[in-house]
Write a protein that holds these residues in place. Structure first.
Motif, PDB file in Angstrom:
ATOM      1  N   GLN A 288       0.829  -1.203   0.000  1.00 30.54           N
ATOM      2  CA  GLN A 288       0.000   0.000   0.000  1.00 30.54           C
ATOM      3  C   GLN A 288       0.867   1.258   0.000  1.00 30.54           C
ATOM      4  O   GLN A 288       0.589   2.212  -0.729  1.00 30.54           O
ATOM      5  CB  GLN A 288      -0.945   0.008   1.194  1.00 30.54           C
ATOM      6  N   ASP A 289       1.931   1.269   0.803  1.00 27.73           N
ATOM      7  CA  ASP A 289       2.841   2.423   0.833  1.00 27.73           C
ATOM      8  C   ASP A 289       3.471   2.660  -0.541  1.00 27.73           C
ATOM      9  O   ASP A 289       3.579   3.804  -0.991  1.00 27.73           O
ATOM     10  CB  ASP A 289       3.944   2.205   1.878  1.00 27.73           C
ATOM     11  N   ILE A 290       3.874   1.589  -1.193  1.00 25.19           N
ATOM     12  CA  ILE A 290       4.467   1.706  -2.530  1.00 25.19           C
ATOM     13  C   ILE A 290       3.442   2.264  -3.512  1.00 25.19           C
ATOM     14  O   ILE A 290       3.751   3.164  -4.312  1.00 25.19           O
ATOM     15  CB  ILE A 290       5.013   0.348  -3.012  1.00 25.19           C
ATOM     16  N   GLU A 291       2.228   1.762  -3.459  1.00 22.63           N
ATOM     17  CA  GLU A 291       1.168   2.244  -4.354  1.00 22.63           C
ATOM     18  C   GLU A 291       0.868   3.715  -4.105  1.00 22.63           C
ATOM     19  O   GLU A 291       0.692   4.485  -5.053  1.00 22.63           O
ATOM     20  CB  GLU A 291      -0.116   1.421  -4.167  1.00 22.63           C
ATOM     21  N   GLU A 292       0.815   4.118  -2.848  1.00 28.20           N
ATOM     22  CA  GLU A 292       0.523   5.510  -2.523  1.00 28.20           C
ATOM     23  C   GLU A 292       1.625   6.434  -3.017  1.00 28.20           C
ATOM     24  O   GLU A 292       1.352   7.514  -3.537  1.00 28.20           O
ATOM     25  CB  GLU A 292       0.311   5.677  -1.022  1.00 28.20           C
ATOM     26  N   SER A 293       2.874   6.018  -2.869  1.00 27.10           N
ATOM     27  CA  SER A 293       3.968   6.868  -3.338  1.00 27.10           C
ATOM     28  C   SER A 293       4.017   6.907  -4.868  1.00 27.10           C
ATOM     29  O   SER A 293       4.401   7.909  -5.457  1.00 27.10           O
ATOM     30  CB  SER A 293       5.307   6.400  -2.768  1.00 27.10           C
ATOM     31  N   ARG A 294       3.617   5.845  -5.487  1.00 26.43           N
ATOM     32  CA  ARG A 294       3.611   5.766  -6.955  1.00 26.43           C
ATOM     33  C   ARG A 294       2.488   6.597  -7.559  1.00 26.43           C
ATOM     34  O   ARG A 294       2.666   7.242  -8.583  1.00 26.43           O
ATOM     35  CB  ARG A 294       3.460   4.308  -7.374  1.00 26.43           C
ATOM     36  N   THR A 295       1.313   6.562  -6.931  1.00 25.33           N
ATOM     37  CA  THR A 295       0.151   7.256  -7.495  1.00 25.33           C
ATOM     38  C   THR A 295      -0.080   8.627  -6.867  1.00 25.33           C
ATOM     39  O   THR A 295      -0.895   9.393  -7.361  1.00 25.33           O
ATOM     40  CB  THR A 295      -1.121   6.414  -7.324  1.00 25.33           C
TER      41      THR A 295
END
Length: 132
Positions: A116-123
């Protein structure tokens, strides 16, 4: 004349198709619901599915399969009587139901939170997280 010297007539045959425990029928087509887990939904994989009369098949689940997504397997439905080809059959429609886990281990929760952290930083979006 008939075998007992009666007059010839029409033979009436009535059939009732009983419900199948796995398949539902729509004309010559069959429908099947297949449960997959969230990892299979995301990464893809294979599942074993039954057919009506040919044993099980290995069906490829595409990566990124969405809940209720459907795949069509041509020619694996009900035979079409009176068709020119003996091989004429309806299709098998496979609908994927994605099961969301309810009892995560601590490690699974950590991995998903990291994802989730990776997705949030990506999007660039942020979602709220419940602690549990």
């Amino acid at each position: 004349p008939g075998p007992t010297a009666g007059s010839a007539g029409d033979l009436m045959v009535y059939l009732r198709v009983m419900p199948h425990p796995q398949f539902t029928r729509e004309g010559h087509n069959l429908h099947l619901q297949v449960d997959i887990n969230i990892v299979q939904s995301i990464l893809g994989g294979t599942v074993r599915i039954p057919t009506l009369d040919e044993g099980d098949l290995q069906l490829k689940v595409r990566a990124g399969t969405q809940p209720d997504e459907m795949q069509v397997i041509k020619g694996k439905g009900i035979p079409i009587l009176g068709a020119r080809s003996v091989r004429s059959r309806g299709n098998l429609y496979v609908r994927f139901k994605v099961a969301t886990p309810t009892n995560l281990t601590e490690r699974q929760r950590e991995i998903l939170e990291e994802f989730q952290d990776i997705e949030e930083s990506r999007t660039g979006s942020s979602g709220s997280r419940e602690s549990g």
